[in-house]
Write a protein that holds these residues in place. Structure first.
Motif, mmCIF file in Angstrom:
data_model
loop_
_atom_site.group_PDB
_atom_site.id
_atom_site.type_symbol
_atom_site.label_atom_id
_atom_site.label_comp_id
_atom_site.label_asym_id
_atom_site.label_seq_id
_atom_site.Cartn_x
_atom_site.Cartn_y
_atom_site.Cartn_z
ATOM 1 N N CYS A 106 2.783 -13.274 9.604
ATOM 2 C CA CYS A 106 1.604 -12.852 8.882
ATOM 3 C C CYS A 106 1.477 -13.684 7.618
ATOM 4 O O CYS A 106 2.462 -13.947 6.942
ATOM 5 C CB CYS A 106 1.781 -11.378 8.551
ATOM 6 S SG CYS A 106 0.592 -10.736 7.397
ATOM 7 N N GLN B 263 3.233 -6.724 0.881
ATOM 8 C CA GLN B 263 2.571 -5.707 1.704
ATOM 9 C C GLN B 263 1.090 -5.539 1.392
ATOM 10 O O GLN B 263 0.592 -4.418 1.262
ATOM 11 C CB GLN B 263 3.309 -4.378 1.582
ATOM 12 C CG GLN B 263 4.768 -4.499 2.009
ATOM 13 C CD GLN B 263 5.421 -3.174 2.304
ATOM 14 O OE1 GLN B 263 5.120 -2.183 1.655
ATOM 15 N NE2 GLN B 263 6.306 -3.145 3.279
ATOM 16 N N PRO B 264 0.331 -6.630 1.277
ATOM 17 C CA PRO B 264 -1.110 -6.479 1.045
ATOM 18 C C PRO B 264 -1.845 -5.823 2.201
ATOM 19 O O PRO B 264 -2.987 -5.393 2.046
ATOM 20 C CB PRO B 264 -1.596 -7.921 0.823
ATOM 21 C CG PRO B 264 -0.531 -8.784 1.375
ATOM 22 C CD PRO B 264 0.750 -8.028 1.245
ATOM 23 N N CYS B 265 -1.207 -5.705 3.373
ATOM 24 C CA CYS B 265 -1.856 -4.987 4.470
ATOM 25 C C CYS B 265 -2.060 -3.515 4.110
ATOM 26 O O CYS B 265 -2.856 -2.838 4.741
ATOM 27 C CB CYS B 265 -1.033 -5.104 5.750
ATOM 28 S SG CYS B 265 0.638 -4.472 5.605
ATOM 29 N N ARG B 266 -1.323 -3.031 3.100
ATOM 30 C CA ARG B 266 -1.459 -1.623 2.710
ATOM 31 C C ARG B 266 -2.508 -1.424 1.622
ATOM 32 O O ARG B 266 -2.737 -0.315 1.179
ATOM 33 C CB ARG B 266 -0.118 -1.110 2.160
ATOM 34 C CG ARG B 266 0.798 -0.462 3.169
ATOM 35 C CD ARG B 266 1.462 -1.415 4.089
ATOM 36 N NE ARG B 266 2.657 -0.815 4.686
ATOM 37 C CZ ARG B 266 3.221 -1.254 5.780
ATOM 38 N NH1 ARG B 266 2.730 -2.292 6.415
ATOM 39 N NH2 ARG B 266 4.305 -0.676 6.238
ATOM 40 N N ALA C 93 5.701 -13.787 3.670
ATOM 41 C CA ALA C 93 6.466 -12.800 4.440
ATOM 42 C C ALA C 93 7.576 -13.479 5.229
ATOM 43 O O ALA C 93 8.627 -12.900 5.475
ATOM 44 C CB ALA C 93 5.532 -12.045 5.383
ATOM 45 N N GLY D 52 5.714 -9.480 11.498
ATOM 46 C CA GLY D 52 5.989 -10.293 10.314
ATOM 47 C C GLY D 52 5.398 -11.686 10.355
ATOM 48 O O GLY D 52 5.462 -12.418 9.373
ATOM 49 N N LEU E 261 -0.925 -12.963 5.189
ATOM 50 C CA LEU E 261 -1.668 -12.253 4.149
ATOM 51 C C LEU E 261 -1.020 -12.397 2.783
ATOM 52 O O LEU E 261 -1.661 -12.765 1.802
ATOM 53 C CB LEU E 261 -1.728 -10.757 4.483
ATOM 54 C CG LEU E 261 -2.909 -10.216 5.272
ATOM 55 C CD1 LEU E 261 -2.754 -8.709 5.399
ATOM 56 C CD2 LEU E 261 -4.208 -10.570 4.584
ATOM 57 N N CYS F 196 7.302 -10.588 1.213
ATOM 58 C CA CYS F 196 6.029 -9.900 1.455
ATOM 59 C C CYS F 196 5.747 -8.838 0.402
ATOM 60 O O CYS F 196 6.597 -8.013 0.066
ATOM 61 C CB CYS F 196 6.050 -9.237 2.833
ATOM 62 S SG CYS F 196 4.508 -8.388 3.160
ATOM 63 N N CYS G 265 4.761 -3.835 10.694
ATOM 64 C CA CYS G 265 3.731 -4.784 10.301
ATOM 65 C C CYS G 265 2.501 -4.553 11.168
ATOM 66 O O CYS G 265 2.618 -4.149 12.319
ATOM 67 C CB CYS G 265 4.209 -6.213 10.535
ATOM 68 S SG CYS G 265 5.316 -6.825 9.285
ATOM 69 N N ILE G 266 1.347 -4.874 10.628
ATOM 70 C CA ILE G 266 0.146 -4.796 11.444
ATOM 71 C C ILE G 266 -0.024 -6.103 12.223
ATOM 72 O O ILE G 266 -0.736 -6.189 13.197
ATOM 73 C CB ILE G 266 -1.089 -4.491 10.577
ATOM 74 C CG1 ILE G 266 -2.190 -3.871 11.419
ATOM 75 C CG2 ILE G 266 -1.589 -5.722 9.850
ATOM 76 C CD1 ILE G 266 -1.912 -2.475 11.863
ATOM 77 N N SER G 267 0.666 -7.121 11.792
ATOM 78 C CA SER G 267 0.632 -8.397 12.504
ATOM 79 C C SER G 267 1.762 -8.407 13.535
ATOM 80 O O SER G 267 2.533 -7.460 13.629
ATOM 81 C CB SER G 267 0.863 -9.546 11.534
ATOM 82 O OG SER G 267 2.205 -9.528 11.127
HETATM 83 S S1 SF4 Z 1 1.410 -8.044 4.691
HETATM 84 FE FE1 SF4 Z 1 3.654 -7.967 5.006
HETATM 85 S S2 SF4 Z 1 4.059 -5.859 5.793
HETATM 86 FE FE2 SF4 Z 1 1.835 -6.291 6.024
HETATM 87 S S3 SF4 Z 1 1.597 -7.113 8.113
HETATM 88 FE FE3 SF4 Z 1 1.828 -8.880 6.736
HETATM 89 S S4 SF4 Z 1 4.068 -9.296 6.772
HETATM 90 FE FE4 SF4 Z 1 3.789 -7.243 7.583
#
Ligand code: SF4
Length: 423
Positions: free
Chosen positions: A182, A200-203, A193, A180, A184, A198, A175-177
């Motif tokens: 997070c 995975q909108p961070c991607r 999440a 988990g 987003l 989740c 995770c970038i947070s």
């Molecule tokens: S969107 Fe999901 S995979 Fe991405 S940082 Fe947040 S919890 Fe983790």
């Protein structure tokens, strides 16, 4: 470094999103697997095991002398609390080897209803210092999966203060947070999440919009393909296993309950080989180039050592990559056991003297394709696909996913063996 701890051979702990993955994980060398029940865990999309499958997985683990841990690591809501004691009791009756929790309320329930159940603390609890470790130990936790945000020096400092079992993620998505924690996905998709949903909108690829110019998307350039400002690379600590083993980490954990058979077989066998080789001869240990090749051949983002050995979080960001994964190979199929029953046998033609292997096909196969049969010991046998048949003996020129075929091979195979092919 003198940590005051005897080196110990760490447990290789692998994900098992379903029963088949559980079998595969054990087959390719995992000492233990973690899996979720249908409720109360953080991977609602990972398949998970119903109560019968949990019983089967537990029996399999113990038959093999291995361990099964169950994730109960969702942050519980009031509505979850009522049914939780019965589920915990079921897990205790099964004699699973531990449950993985994050929520202090779930932990308290487990201590009250199933006091003999070993408790492991999930990385979701973000344990980053020795006082937190002591706090959780006082709450009855026997193993802690430390936060992925720690540096190696912090890890070593924590190790020096406690005898508690420490566990560390060594491979897989990050995770970038803070592990988990997070919002987003909850904000953008209404899928939390922290409930295992989740998306995975961070991607995803992002642009900048100025308040008074709706509909105008300004690129935040990172490269010509877009801006993946939250995008994390995948963790890979293969090069540092020796240092971590010398430190006395109790368990090396592989991420990926939603990952497929090729990922599991390749990653588990790689870390199995590395752990065993280091343990047998630490002085002469070197990372085998073949292990890196194996890891490069599963679907992944560019690898990073994470924050453990880097002072810069930028080293973890996949900003120079596209949103898609690196994927040079794909799952071709899985070797299946030869038919056993009379009815099954009647479907199969008599053996014509060639050594036929039955395969469940997972990708479209045609003659001329290269098939790699992944051995448990790290070896790989290659077969150039020539003639092959349906399981009833009809010659085929193409095999489609989810069908079964049989092919003649000049080498031995084993049931559930994973086969990959270049894409
Ligand atoms: S969107 Fe999901 S995979 Fe991405 S940082 Fe947040 S919890 Fe983790």
């Amino acid at each position: 470094m003198n940590t005051g701890h005897q080196p110990r051979k760490p447990e290789l702990l692998a994900p098992a999103g379903n029963l088949e993955k559980c079998r595969l994980a054990f087959l390719y060398g995992a000492d233990a697997v973690y899996a979720g029940g249908k409720e109360y865990n953080l991977r609602s999309y990972a398949g998970n095991l119903d109560t019968e499958e949990l019983a089967e997985a537990c029996a399999l683990a113990h038959l093999l002398g291995k361990k099964l841990y169950i994730t109960v690591n969702a942050f519980a809501r009031e509505s979850d609390l009522k049914a939780l004691p019965a589920f915990l009791q079921y897990l205790l009756d099964l004699r699973v080897d531990g449950i993985i929790v994050s929520d202090p309320g779930v932990l308290a329930l487990a201590r009250r209803w199933t006091p003999d159940m070993p408790l492991h603390l999930s990385t979701q609890a973000n344990t980053t210092n020795s006082l937190s470790v002591q706090f959780w130990k006082n709450q009855g936790v026997g193993r802690i999966n430390l936060a992925r945000e720690l540096t190696f020096d912090e890890l070593a400092a924590i190790r020096r203060t406690t005898e508690i079992e420490l566990e560390l993620f060594v491979h897989g998505a990050m995770c970038i947070s803070y592990s988990g924690r997070c919002l987003l996905s909850a904000f953008l998709n209404n899928r939390s999440a922290n409930r295992g949903l989740c998306t995975q909108p961070c991607r995803w690829s992002y642009s900048l919009v100025e308040e008074k110019r709706p509909g105008e998307y300004f690129p935040v350039r990172e490269d010509s393909r877009g801006s993946y400002i939250f995008n994390s690379k995948d963790l890979c600590l293969l090069d540092h296993l020796g240092k971590l083993m010398a430190l006395g980490i109790h368990a090396f954990k592989i991420e990926g309950r939603m990952k497929g058979a090729l990922y599991l077989a390749s990653v588990i066998r790689t870390y199995r080989q590395a752990i065993d080789r280091y343990w047998d001869a630490p002085e002469t240990f070197q990372v085998d180039p073949g292990w890196r090749e194996d890891l490069a051949r599963v679907s992944h983002r560019p690898y990073t050592e994470g924050l453990l050995f880097s002072k810069s979080s930028a080293a973890c960001q996949g900003v120079e990559t596209t949103v898609s994964y690196v994927q040079s190979h794909t799952l071709a199929g899985i070797v299946r056991p030869a038919p056993q029953s009379r009815r099954e046998a009647s479907l199969f033609p008599a053996n014509d003297g060639r050594d036929w292997t039955t395969i469940e096909v997972r990708s479209r196969l045609v003659p001329g394709m290269e098939l790699h049969f992944l051995g448990k010991d790290g070896s790989t046998a290659t077969h150039l696909l020539g003639d092959f048949q349906s399981i009833s003996g009809d010659p085929l020129t193409v095999a489609h996913p989810n069908t079964w075929i049989r092919i003649p091979l000049s080498f031995g195979t084993f049931p559930h063996q994973v086969i990959r092919t270049p894409r």
